[in-house]
Scaffold this active site. Sequence first.
Site, PDB file in Angstrom:
ATOM      1  CG  MET A  62       5.382 -10.792   9.515  1.00  0.00           C
ATOM      2  SD  MET A  62       6.364 -10.286   8.135  1.00  0.00           S
ATOM      3  CE  MET A  62       7.960 -10.087   8.902  1.00  0.00           C
ATOM      4  N   GLY A  63       1.415  -9.608   9.922  1.00  0.00           N
ATOM      5  CA  GLY A  63       0.066  -9.067   9.705  1.00  0.00           C
ATOM      6  C   GLY A  63      -0.096  -7.850  10.602  1.00  0.00           C
ATOM      7  CG  ASP A 109       0.942  -7.813   6.126  1.00  0.00           C
ATOM      8  OD1 ASP A 109       1.642  -8.807   6.375  1.00  0.00           O
ATOM      9  OD2 ASP A 109       1.144  -6.693   6.638  1.00  0.00           O
ATOM     10  CE1 TYR A 126      11.588  -9.068   8.825  1.00  0.00           C
ATOM     11  CE2 TYR A 126      11.922  -9.823  11.073  1.00  0.00           C
ATOM     12  CZ  TYR A 126      11.627  -8.812  10.173  1.00  0.00           C
ATOM     13  OH  TYR A 126      11.379  -7.540  10.636  1.00  0.00           O
ATOM     14  CG  MET A 127      12.640 -18.413   8.979  1.00  0.00           C
ATOM     15  SD  MET A 127      12.478 -19.680  10.223  1.00  0.00           S
ATOM     16  CE  MET A 127      12.462 -21.135   9.210  1.00  0.00           C
ATOM     17  CG  ASN A 171      -0.457  -0.653   2.398  1.00  0.00           C
ATOM     18  OD1 ASN A 171       0.773  -0.671   2.577  1.00  0.00           O
ATOM     19  ND2 ASN A 171      -1.308  -1.167   3.249  1.00  0.00           N
TER      20      ASN A 171
END
Length: 630
Positions: A445-446, A402, A553-554, A372
């Site tokens: 993540m998110g 995400d 990160y993986m 974004n």
Amino acid sequence: MALSLAGGHHPRRAASCGRRSGQTASLRAKRETRRDDRAGRSPLALSLARAVVSDDLSSFYTIRLMQERIQGSGADRPEAPYLDRHSVTRSAIVELRLISGQTVSFMSLSGMTVALKTSSSSVTQQQWWHPTRDQCQYGLRKFRQRPVLLRVKAISGKLDLDFSDPSWKQKYQEDWDRRFSLPHITDIYDLEPRTTTFSLKKNRTPLGDGDVSSTDMRNGYVNKDDRALLKVIKYASPNSAGAECIDPDCSWVEHWVHRAGPRKEIYYEPEEVKAAIVTCGGLCPGLNDVIRQIVFTLETYGVKNIVGIPFGYRGFFEKGLKEMPLSRDVVENINLSGGSFLGVSRGGAKTSEIVDSIQARRIDMLFVIGGNGSHAGANAIHEECRKRKLKVSIVAVPKTIDNDILFMDKTFGFDTAVEEAQRAINSAYIEARSAYHGIGLVKLMGRSSGFIAMHASLSSGQIDVCLIPEVSFTLDGEHGVLQHLEHLLNTKGFCVICVAEGAGQDLLQKSNATDASGNVILSDFGVHMQQKIKKHFKDIGVPADLKYIDPTYMVRACRANASDAILCTVLGQNAVHGAFAGFSGITSGVCNTHYVYLPIPEVITTPKHVNPNSRMWHRCLTSTGQPDFH
Ligand SMILES: Nc1ncnc2c1ncn2[C@@H]1O[C@H](COP(=O)(O)OP(=O)(O)O)[C@@H](O)[C@H]1O
Ligand SMILES: O=P(O)(O)OC[C@H]1O[C@](O)(COP(=O)(O)O)[C@@H](O)[C@@H]1O
Ligand SMILES: [Mg+2]
């Protein structure tokens, strides 16, 4: 956002524009006709303009505007020489206050440029004035004065619909079509297209000479009027799961968007084109696949000058960062590894410097692969190019694990991230199951959207508690998460929890820190949860063996899986088709299983979120069996 109306022509492009458009008799004739229209005002424009006036002032922009005196009006009226319907951002109305106190409202209209509404102490009666495109583009040069600095307020363009009005649906749809119309270089240039050079014929056995339609079929050309339907469910009630209704009766309203793909007519000479590719933001599986497909497709059109901009937008202005020549040979195998062949970066985007660099490098097409933030940057670059009247197409490809880009079924890399995430969940499950009172905790993540956590929970089938940013919860107390973990240890002997990084931020101290791009740096909910669980079971004297896994990160550094690799292929190819079709300020996506082009501002108004009333979140709850934590 600074909208500068001043700017120079690109000498080479200015010349070629004049040549190709035959900016002689036909353009002059068109101008004459439009000049004749000037005195008159379109009644349609007038009524539409009035229909969407709103007092809901939102963001502030600064704009430099040429002040003009319109002949015969007897009043000072401002003029917007280079504003067209797409420069006015998504907000339909932009209000300007001149230093003199005069107020001007701009409104973009489908099919036309802008309507202006002026009022000042000298003009007591407010009037809508509908300038011709020529006036917007070229202004009335002989009256041009020095630029003035203005405060601009963008006013929400949301239609105020009256559902008792039998024509409300038509008004809504007209507004939708206006919002989703695609900016095109012919909005600022009078250009004639040429027949495309994109042909797959060389790769196929000819079906017979002279059969034009079968040749077209083989090349897969898309008609410029082709559209895809964005929404396919007719909700019978606003209470239906995930219902998105416009009126109280949940009437069926069609939402059409432009179909992506190669057109039979193009607006660039491939031999003359210099195309650049840039990857910005965080890593995402599939970046290299998109770069590779953009290069392949450009070469299929006949483009020879293709470069990569190193390390995101930074590569445009950071001294010492050299552009990288790209070709099929160079990118042939880059999809075999994760990351970005070009490098990525956050922050440092200065639109005017980037456009200076685009001008200096004589770039005609820029492909921005990013999330974004990068899209906001791409749109600002597109608008700045328009202000400077540069014939440059800026086309984006949405990238983010995400999956938080509006309207898209999914963004590339998301599927791969989910697949990797469920591997981490499986490890957490095995650890938890093998320990006495084992608890597995996985952070994914998110930032503001819990799609990865929700989908990884669903795909693994091993999660007992899934916590996402969109759904609030309590940790302590009778109905809190910790109590439920106690229950799980008592009943099944172990449990596995999946948390999205943006979950539970209301339970943590805010840091107010931001990264280089201005994204808020979140407090670490995974670590907080780890500490809370340890303390809770220590306090109640129940043994608990907690294993905390942070694979974030993986999950995003790996190579795209098969499904994402195909998505990247289509999106990359369509980005090139979009640029050759003359669009700019657009993004390439998959919506409701169809590949489409969308105007950038529409996809970045907010991040896409998990709808807690959606069937998918309900399915996740059914799968985990978790209660409401309130
Ligand atoms: N509103 C904005 N206007 C212009 N550029 C922006 C904007 N937001 C972010 N950018 C730039 O876009 C790039 C990527 O943004 P970032 O938020 O880090 O990643 P992503 O594109 O993945 O969301 C950065 O170089 C950043 O400076
Ligand atoms: O450590 P970094 O590079 O700032 O990235 C962290 C962020 O990147 C993401 O993976 C993706 O974000 P973007 O789409 O903005 O690149 C987020 O989920 C996460 O918060
Ligand atoms: Mg982002």
